[in-house]
Enzyme design. Structure first.
Site, PDB file in Angstrom:
ATOM      1  CG  ASP A   1      -2.550   0.873   1.042  1.00 49.77           C
ATOM      2  OD1 ASP A   1      -3.301   0.687   1.624  1.00 49.77           O
ATOM      3  OD2 ASP A   1      -2.101   1.991  -0.127  1.00 49.77           O
ATOM      4  CE1 TYR A   2       1.401   8.129  -1.159  1.00 43.47           C
ATOM      5  CE2 TYR A   2       0.113   6.992  -3.122  1.00 43.47           C
ATOM      6  CZ  TYR A   2       1.215   8.597  -2.615  1.00 43.47           C
ATOM      7  OH  TYR A   2       1.290   9.811  -2.601  1.00 43.47           O
TER       8      TYR A   2
END
Ligand code: GLC
Length: 753
Positions: free
Chosen positions: A293-294
């Site tokens: 994820d980011y």
């Protein structure tokens, strides 16, 4: 189009695309694709390999004169494996041109984006869609989203989000499919099929895209319902509750997984070898690739498991994480980690292999632009049939929670005045919810537009006053709203949550209607006018006061582009609501987590009979306000004559369960028939009930149908005291029901050795 170097190099080995129409399960590394991948890999430098493991984010306006300076140099050197948030055809072409024109090996960039419930045509938010219990329509929504996305040149979506969640304080409940692993698994499969198609070969189709099962895992178990917080769950709960939808997505062929931000029992998912090697690779034999994820790798430092980003990158690489989303940790540090012998080249090669394999399966080496064509995009997006599908899905996702004295529907032949009051009457921008893709918020149909069009040539008149806004305690609009209400026969109050109040990093400790909405409803109540409450929101709310004081409640969620028309269809009776809740509505935030598939405990309490020293509250019932599986219709249904074809089964032997469903009301409608089971005694404690089958059926008024379900011992399996996945002999209860709290039809059967 100029063939790039890679295509020329491979031309000699180019075969037809991968094997015949095989199902996803059979893909265990197509030999021909492996050969192509190995030939590319053999040409790559370590830097180029690490570049493939790197994803940058771009931004929508990439079509501007200057590509953001941080991407350009890497692109031109072929050091970017993927870019997300590039959303226009000419922007994507510009970026791909850079990657192909100057880089040494001309490996195509994979473009990704968060297409969670629509790209341009926005469908109801995923939790809403799950309340339709309509797997075909859910798959169709995803396939329409895929068609629009692929037409824009984007071949990867970061969806479906398949996190089981039981805590409506957590804003991201709106992205999932509710609290049940069986329903969540069926919906995960439907969404993967919708995005990717039913075979590896379909990935190359101009209207299919790579999907991503996220967020692995137990992100929805965030402590206190606070986003990104720790999740402390047992292995058994992981395996029996949080894993199943991911396993279902995997079996449906999902090509990528995304790591979750949270830690589990002290280990951040993004650094977890247990999750991304032991489980995903060794136990499940997943062949796709894993993206973080980011900036989740960078976050291993604040998590406190890495002293710096270089060590964080080493942890993630060893865990089996293939691609770094926007953190640039791999790009900055992995080369020296390899040169220092801290990360073997084999780990890099495996990651790059998986990424290249997906690019081959997507056909990017044949056509790096994936059929990019502004004309094709213009002719694909927002097609009338797409908008109609969105309208029908929004109507089927809404849940009728209360309808005293059949106040609804307000049919067009009635002669009455309706006071439209509330902050969501004319609101357009919140209709799409948070993850609204590239949907134009101002194009969404408001409730006001929907109902005024619906009743155009009727005797129903509308008055309007906003009354209050969505978020503040400002009561200045109350007087006008009360004056309007007094002139009307019925008040239709449209409220809910601003789209920023549900979704990522949008958690709440008080889940009542925000701002002055409830205060206004209390004033409106004093006028004595019947009140219909229409809710546009992203999470189960505390509706205890509303349930006791308004006459009808329709949960419409964030219904998407066509929301106003869909809700008008329901209010006018042109569509008979059929949604059933997939996430329990608590009576208040103090009950959370409250869910149907709970354990009995050693001191179970019943809400109906008081007994001391039991598991209950002094100030509230145990049962939720509205349970999983609950929803009303404008008609009524009877379920009866439940039969089992045998009272005991051996392992592997099917049990057939039948029942008769009759539409006993005066209009056609759809019923969601649910089958629950309870394992009375296990080697570990078992939930008081578990959904094992369901069917949504349409019945004309007065019509009767027999429904037949079949299940066997596989459906009764769980992780036993020794963590083996198995079913155990013993007695079971079984219900055919119209909600998880419906136990009118109960039978028992035995599973024998
Ligand atoms: C976000 C979300 C994830 C999304 C990603 C890219 O932080 O957690 O679901 O896909 O970043 O936008």
């Amino acid at each position: 189009m100029k063939r790039n170097l890679i295509s020329v190099l491979l031309i000699g080995t180019l075969f037809c695309s991968c094997s015949s129409r095989t199902s996803w399960q059979s893909y265990s590394g197509d030999k021909e694709i492996e050969r192509k991948v190995d030939s590319v890999l053999s040409l790559m430098t370590l830097e180029e390999k690490i570049g493939q493991m790197t994803q940058f984010t771009s931004f929508g306006d990439i079509t501007g004169p200057q590509v953001s300076e941080d991407i350009e140099p890497y692109l031109r050197k072929g050091l970017v494996g993927s870019i997300f948030n590039a959303v226009t055809t000419d922007g994507i072409r510009k970026l791909q041109d850079m990657a192909l024109s100057e880089s040494r090996l001309k490996i195509p960039v994979l473009f990704g984006y968060d297409v969670v419930h629509g790209f341009k045509t926005i469908f109801p938010m995923p939790l809403a869609e799950s309340c339709s219990w309509d797997l075909e329509r859910i798959e169709k929504s995803a396939s329409i989203a895929a068609a629009e996305t692929a037409a824009a040149g984007i071949k990867w979506t970061f969806a479906p989000m398949v996190d089981i969640a039981r805590d409506p304080r957590w804003g991201r409940v709106m992205e999932g499919a509710g609290e049940d692993p069986y329903l969540g698994s069926r919906i995960a499969e439907a969404r993967v099929r919708g995005f990717q198609g039913n075979s590896w070969q379909a990935l190359k189709s101009p209207d299919k895209i790579l999907a991503c099962a996220k967020h692995f895992v137990a992100y929805g178990a965030a402590e206190a319902g606070r986003d990104y917080n720790i999740a402390d769950v047992s292995e058994r709960t992981l395996r029996d509750l949080y894993f199943p939808p991911f396993q279902a997505a995997h079996k449906a062929g999902v090509g990528t997984f995304m790591t979750a931000f949270n830690e589990i029992s002290g280990v951040p998912c993004t650094a977890s070898q247990y999750l991304f090697t032991d489980i995903l690779r060794d136990e499940w034999n997943f062949n796709g690739f894993v993206v973080t994820d980011y900036t989740a790798i960078n976050e291993l430092v604040p998590h406190g498991v890495a002293r710096d980003e270089k060590q964080a990158g080493e942890l993630a690489a060893h865990a089996g994480v293939d691609m770094d989303m926007t953190g640039s940790v791999y790009l900055k540090h992995l080369k020296s980690s390899v040169e220092e012998g801290k990360v073997p080249v084999a780990v890099i090669d495996n990651a790059v292999r998986r990424i290249l394999e997906m690019k081959f399966l997507l056909g990017l080496f044949d056509d790096p632009y994936a059929g990019l064509d502004p004309e094709r995009e213009k002719n694909t997006i927002l097609k009338p049939e797409f908008l109609q599908a969105a309208r029908e899905m929004a109507a089927r996702s809404a849940v009728l929670l209360k309808n005293e004295n059949d106040l609804l529907p307000i049919t067009k032949d009635k002669k009455c005045t309706i006071a439209l009051i509330g902050p969501m009457v004319k609101n357009k921008e919140s209709m799409n919810g948070e993850w609204a893709g590239q949907g134009n918020r101002q194009q969404s149909v408001s409730l006001f537009e929907g109902v005024t069009e619906k009743y155009e040539r009727s005797n129903v008149r509308f008055l309007y006053a906003p009354g209050c806004d969505l978020t503040t305690d400002n009561e200045q609009g109350f007087a006008e709203a009360l004056a309007v209400a007094r002139q009307a026969d019925i008040v239709l109050f449209a409220g809910g949550e601003d789209f920023n109040w549900s979704g990522e990093a949008a958690c709440r400790t008080d889940i009542k209607l925000p701002g002055a909405q409830q205060a206004l409803l209390k004033q409106l109540k004093k006028t004595g006018k019947p009140i219909v409450l229409i809710l546009f929101n992203g999470r189960p709310l505390d509706l205890s006061w509303e349930d006791g004081n308004v006459n009808a409640i329709l949960e419409a969620w964030y219904p998407g582009t066509m929301g106003g028309h869909a809700v008008a269809d329901i209010i006018a009776g042109d569509y008979n609501p059929s949604g059933r809740l997939t996430l329990s509505f608590p009576r208040n935030v103090g009950q959370i987590p409250v869910y149907y598939n709970h354990k009995n405990t050693g001191r179970p309490a019943s809400d109906d009979t008081y007994s001391d020293y039991r598991s209950f509250y002094l100030d509230e019932k145990n049962a939720p306000l509205y349970p999983f599986g609950y929803g009303l219709s404008y008609t009524t249904f009877e379920i009866g004559n439940m039969q089992l074809d045998k009272t005991e089964i051996k392992k592997g032997e099917p049990l057939a369960v039948t029942a008769e469903i009759r539409n006993t009301g005066d209009r056609d409608g759809e019923q969601v028939v649910q089958l629950y089971v309870r394992d009375i005694v296990g080697s570990v404690s078992r939930p008081v009930k578990e959904l094992k089958r369901f069917a949504k059926i349409f019945l004309k008024k007065g019509e009767k149908q027999t429904i037949r379900f079949e299940l066997d011992s596989d459906d009764l399996a769980f992780h036993d005291i020794d963590m083996r996945y198995t079913s155990e002999p013993g007695e079971f209860k079984i219900w055919i029901a119209d909600s998880s709290d419906d136990e009118r039809l109960e039978k028992t059967f035995r599973l024998i050795e």
